[in-house]
Design an enzyme around this catalytic site. Structure first.
Site, short mmCIF file in Angstrom:
data_model
loop_
_atom_site.label_atom_id
_atom_site.label_comp_id
_atom_site.label_asym_id
_atom_site.label_seq_id
_atom_site.Cartn_x
_atom_site.Cartn_y
_atom_site.Cartn_z
N SER A 13 -69.85 -108.20 33.23
CA SER A 13 -70.44 -107.00 33.83
C SER A 13 -70.95 -106.09 32.73
CB SER A 13 -69.39 -106.24 34.65
OG SER A 13 -69.86 -104.94 34.92
N HIS A 36 -73.66 -109.79 35.54
CA HIS A 36 -73.33 -108.92 36.67
C HIS A 36 -73.80 -107.50 36.38
CE1 HIS A 36 -70.72 -107.94 40.17
NE2 HIS A 36 -70.42 -106.82 39.52
N ASP A 38 -73.95 -103.71 37.87
CA ASP A 38 -73.37 -102.80 38.85
C ASP A 38 -74.31 -101.63 39.11
OD1 ASP A 38 -70.71 -103.95 39.40
OD2 ASP A 38 -70.42 -103.65 37.24
N MET A 40 -74.84 -98.32 41.01
CA MET A 40 -74.04 -97.28 41.68
C MET A 40 -74.90 -96.04 41.89
SD MET A 40 -70.43 -97.54 39.66
CE MET A 40 -69.72 -99.09 39.13
N HIS A 69 -74.81 -106.19 42.00
CA HIS A 69 -73.74 -105.70 42.88
C HIS A 69 -74.12 -104.28 43.29
CE1 HIS A 69 -69.18 -104.50 43.13
NE2 HIS A 69 -69.78 -104.43 44.31
N MET A 71 -73.56 -101.06 44.86
CA MET A 71 -72.59 -100.11 45.40
C MET A 71 -73.36 -98.86 45.78
SD MET A 71 -69.58 -100.92 42.67
CE MET A 71 -70.76 -101.72 41.58
N MET A 140 -63.38 -107.48 46.09
CA MET A 140 -63.09 -106.47 45.07
C MET A 140 -61.60 -106.47 44.77
SD MET A 140 -65.95 -105.10 44.13
CE MET A 140 -65.17 -103.95 42.99
N GLY A 145 -66.39 -98.62 41.62
CA GLY A 145 -66.84 -97.34 41.05
C GLY A 145 -66.74 -97.26 39.54
N PHE A 146 -65.71 -97.89 38.99
CA PHE A 146 -65.52 -97.75 37.54
C PHE A 146 -65.00 -99.03 36.93
CE2 PHE A 146 -65.07 -93.63 39.53
CZ PHE A 146 -65.92 -92.85 38.75
N ASP A 178 -63.91 -109.33 41.40
CA ASP A 178 -64.49 -108.30 40.53
C ASP A 178 -63.51 -107.14 40.39
OD1 ASP A 178 -66.10 -106.54 39.15
OD2 ASP A 178 -67.53 -106.22 40.79
N GLY A 179 -63.10 -106.90 39.15
CA GLY A 179 -62.27 -105.74 38.86
C GLY A 179 -60.96 -106.12 38.18
N GLY A 180 -60.81 -105.71 36.93
CA GLY A 180 -59.57 -105.95 36.21
C GLY A 180 -59.34 -107.40 35.82
#
Ligand code: DX5
Ligand code: ZN
Length: 228
Positions: A13, A36, A38, A40, A69, A71, A140, A145-146, A178-180
């Site tokens: 990302s 990826h 993002d 936003m 992606h 958002m 997710m 968002g972050f 997606d995320g962490g």
């Protein structure tokens, strides 16, 4: 798609990259499967990043397939532009889309794969019928968002359910998380049955982002459930 028979896909990302040098940052992960991006809008999520003009420039600067992606509010209106520009996959959020089936058809008609993303609180069961019209399911594993947030292991039940829907022929989506995602968490996600792994800080905070992609792919491949 017999996704589990093919190598895991790693999608760095660029949210965690240097936005002043995006072409170089794409080149730094040359072996990645998808890049990826993002998007936003400071409305669907509190953060604000980039939009179609930047994606168009990035498409010219890299050969890596671009995974957008979105958002954003009103993806029914905006998603098609990313597909027409040449994105490989365009993902909209279930919580934002008004006409999920029509929007998937428009994305596909414009030449891209269509993705549907579920926030952590959104139930997969409510979207199974709609997902028959999609190519990608983005589960997710943080609140969108972050970058840099902690992986939510409780989302693995959703990934396992998605894997089983694909393996039993009810859906044909690529299952993306997606995320962490990092060296510490990718094994759990792979074990649960994910096909495609978005990783922001784990890739771009590494000394060697390309090597981080290779290492993440190897860790995911070693942890996948047996097929069949
Ligand atoms: C979060 C974004 C993610 C983010 C992932 O809303 O959708 O793609 O960049 O970053 P990490 O891997 O640092 O959690
Ligand atoms: Zn994302």
């Amino acid at each position: 798609m017999p996704a589990q028979n093919s190598a895991p896909l790693i999608a760095p990302s660029i949210l965690n990259a240097d936005f002043a040098h995006l072409a170089d940052e794409a080149a730094a992960v040359a072996g990645a499967d998808w890049l990826h991006v993002d998007v936003m809008d400071n409305h669907f999520v509190p953060n604000l990043t980039l939009g179609l003009p930047v994606v168009k420039s990035l498409l010219k600067a890299t050969d890596i397939p671009i995974d957008c992606h979105l958002m954003i509010t009103d993806p029914d209106r905006w998603a098609i532009g990313y597909a027409e520009a040449g994105a490989y996959n365009v993902t909209v959020h279930a919580e934002a889309v008004a006409d999920a089936i029509g929007t998937a058809a428009n994305i596909r008609k414009a030449g891209a794969k269509a993705g549907l993303s579920l926030k952590p609180g959104t139930d997969l069961e409510d979207w199974v019928d709609v997902l028959r019209h999609y190519d990608t399911l983005l589960v997710m594993t943080v609140e969108p968002g972050f970058g840099g947030q902690s992986f939510m292991p409780e989302m693995m039940a959703k990934v396992r359910r998605a894997r089983s829907l694909v393996d039993t022929g009810h859906l044909t989506v690529v299952v993306q998380v997606d995320g962490g995602i990092s060296a510490d968490t990718i094994e759990q996600a792979a074990q649960a049955g994910a096909d495609c792994f978005v990783a922001g800080s784990a890739v771009y905070s590494a000394q060697d982002p390309a090597a981080a992609v290779v290492a993440l792919r190897a860790a995911a491949a070693a942890s996948r459930p047996a097929v069949g």
